[in-house]
Design an enzyme around this catalytic site. Structure first.
Site, PDB file in Angstrom:
ATOM      1  N   THR A   1       0.842  -1.188   0.000  1.00 33.87           N
ATOM      2  CA  THR A   1       0.000   0.000   0.000  1.00 33.87           C
ATOM      3  C   THR A   1       0.882   1.245   0.000  1.00 33.87           C
ATOM      4  O   THR A   1       1.903   1.290   0.685  1.00 33.87           O
ATOM      5  CB  THR A   1      -0.897   0.008   1.242  1.00 33.87           C
ATOM      6  OG1 THR A   1      -1.802  -1.109   1.164  1.00 33.87           O
ATOM      7  CG2 THR A   1      -1.710   1.296   1.347  1.00 33.87           C
TER       8      THR A   1
ATOM      9  N   THR B   1       4.495   4.326  -3.713  1.00 35.04           N
ATOM     10  CA  THR B   1       5.525   3.543  -4.401  1.00 35.04           C
ATOM     11  C   THR B   1       5.007   2.158  -4.761  1.00 35.04           C
ATOM     12  O   THR B   1       5.193   1.673  -5.884  1.00 35.04           O
ATOM     13  CB  THR B   1       6.785   3.439  -3.537  1.00 35.04           C
ATOM     14  OG1 THR B   1       7.178   4.751  -3.107  1.00 35.04           O
ATOM     15  CG2 THR B   1       7.932   2.828  -4.320  1.00 35.04           C
TER      16      THR B   1
ATOM     17  N   LYS C   1       6.982   1.575   8.862  1.00 40.27           N
ATOM     18  CA  LYS C   1       5.873   1.599   7.913  1.00 40.27           C
ATOM     19  C   LYS C   1       4.604   2.024   8.647  1.00 40.27           C
ATOM     20  O   LYS C   1       4.560   2.025   9.865  1.00 40.27           O
ATOM     21  CB  LYS C   1       5.665   0.216   7.274  1.00 40.27           C
ATOM     22  CG  LYS C   1       6.802  -0.190   6.352  1.00 40.27           C
ATOM     23  CD  LYS C   1       6.607  -1.566   5.737  1.00 40.27           C
ATOM     24  CE  LYS C   1       5.270  -1.757   5.089  1.00 40.27           C
ATOM     25  NZ  LYS C   1       4.988  -0.757   4.040  1.00 40.27           N
TER      26      LYS C   1
ATOM     27  N   GLY D   1       0.717   5.425   5.967  1.00 40.15           N
ATOM     28  CA  GLY D   1      -0.470   5.352   5.112  1.00 40.15           C
ATOM     29  C   GLY D   1      -1.646   4.666   5.777  1.00 40.15           C
ATOM     30  O   GLY D   1      -2.721   4.564   5.183  1.00 40.15           O
TER      31      GLY D   1
ATOM     32  N   GLU E   1      -0.294  -4.893   6.304  1.00 40.37           N
ATOM     33  CA  GLU E   1       1.017  -5.001   5.671  1.00 40.37           C
ATOM     34  C   GLU E   1       1.903  -5.984   6.425  1.00 40.37           C
ATOM     35  O   GLU E   1       2.553  -6.847   5.825  1.00 40.37           O
ATOM     36  CB  GLU E   1       1.671  -3.620   5.620  1.00 40.37           C
ATOM     37  CG  GLU E   1       1.031  -2.686   4.613  1.00 40.37           C
ATOM     38  CD  GLU E   1       1.561  -1.260   4.695  1.00 40.37           C
ATOM     39  OE1 GLU E   1       1.497  -0.563   3.672  1.00 40.37           O
ATOM     40  OE2 GLU E   1       2.035  -0.850   5.779  1.00 40.37           O
TER      41      GLU E   1
ATOM     42  N   LYS F   1      13.954   8.338   2.051  1.00 42.52           N
ATOM     43  CA  LYS F   1      13.504   7.521   3.188  1.00 42.52           C
ATOM     44  C   LYS F   1      14.663   6.980   4.037  1.00 42.52           C
ATOM     45  O   LYS F   1      14.423   6.328   5.058  1.00 42.52           O
ATOM     46  CB  LYS F   1      12.667   6.335   2.692  1.00 42.52           C
ATOM     47  CG  LYS F   1      11.532   6.703   1.755  1.00 42.52           C
ATOM     48  CD  LYS F   1      10.519   7.622   2.395  1.00 42.52           C
ATOM     49  CE  LYS F   1       9.339   7.863   1.457  1.00 42.52           C
ATOM     50  NZ  LYS F   1       8.357   8.803   2.041  1.00 42.52           N
TER      51      LYS F   1
END
Length: 280
Positions: free
Chosen positions: A65, A68, A135, A138, A144, A162
């Protein structure tokens, strides 16, 4: 393969130079391309397309998700449409990835149907020299992590903005997914943890209401002035990770430790492929 409905689916320049010159134990790097004039979105696309090279016909693929990862989903859809890939099954990590993949004609399944994946491709918000990542900015961190833990290989794709020397070093959010019940109680307990002393905990909002994940949970974002530190192991945040997970009301956090097998990093000088050798 039938398609499930969505509700059923589960630093800067100096930091970048330091990251690329530092050689962490058991990580191998190779340069594969040069793209000095590309925009950030074009760099993301190049990293995503390189990651799709790990996808072969007949595989079950975790679909990440974010901006990228979306390039990778589109690339898989294109290769399926052209016949260059066949018999692919995708396992989405969010409702929006499900919708994108369905629109591209990618056959989809859940972990209930496909509990073992060949490869997962996803982005990250921060990457340290050991290929540990943050992570979840989002909002999809739980799904994930579930999908990527079920994958034989996790390919992480990022642009070089990043890169950090230690997780939390970007001073941006390290997300923690929590249940809605007594969420302020959980937020206050997170901020009071000795293992994350000095962090600021904020409930993620969407307009005037708390942000709600695909799993009907809330997110508390932790902000650090310095990288998350382990009192026994320096910048490696294993003790903070365990302390956060031990709190009742916490579902999971955005620290993905010892999970990334391959990290593809797109920058103005090219694409770096960093690999963690298989565990013995």
């Amino acid at each position: 393969m039938s398609v499930r409905a969505p509700q059923q689916f589960l630093c800067k320049a100096s930091q970048q130079r330091a990251f690329l010159t530092r050689k962490p134990v058991a990580v191998r790097a190779s340069r594969v391309a040069s793209m000095a004039q590309l925009s950030q979105d074009e760099l993301k696309q190049q990293a995503a397309w390189k990651a799709v090279d790990y996808v072969k016909s007949g595989m079950v693929v975790g679909l990440g998700t974010g901006s990228t990862a979306a390039f990778a989903v589109d690339r898989i859809g294109d290769l399926l449409a052209s016949g260059e890939l066949k018999d692919i099954v995708g396992v989405p990590t969010s409702v929006r990835t499900y919708e994108q993949a369905k629109g591209r004609g990618i056959p989809l399944a859940t972990l209930d149907e496909q509990p073992k994946l060949d490869v997962a491709i996803d982005g990250a918000d921060e990457v340290d020299p050991n290929l540990d990542v943050v992570k979840g900015r989002g909002g999809a961190l739980l799904r994930e992590k579930m999908v990527e833990m079920a994958s034989a290989k996790f390919v992480c794709i990022v642009d070089d903005s990043k890169l950090v020397e230690g997780l939390g070093g970007s001073k941006l959010a390290m997300p923690v997914e929590i249940v809605q019940f007594c969420h302020l109680y959980t937020l206050n307990r997170l901020q009071a943890l000795p293992e994350v002393a000095g962090c600021v905990a904020k409930l993620r909002m969407e307009g005037d209401a708390p942000y709600v994940t695909d799993n009907s949970n809330y997110i508390v974002d932790l902000y650090f002035d310095t990288p998350i530190a382990d009192s026994q192991a320096g910048m490696c945040p294993r003790l903070p990770s365990k302390a956060i997970l031990a709190l009742e009301g916490v579902v999971d956090h955005g620290l993905f430790l010892d999970m990334v097998d391959v990290c593809i990093i797109a920058g103005k000088e090219g694409v770096e492929v960093k690999e963690r050798p298989a565990k013995k």
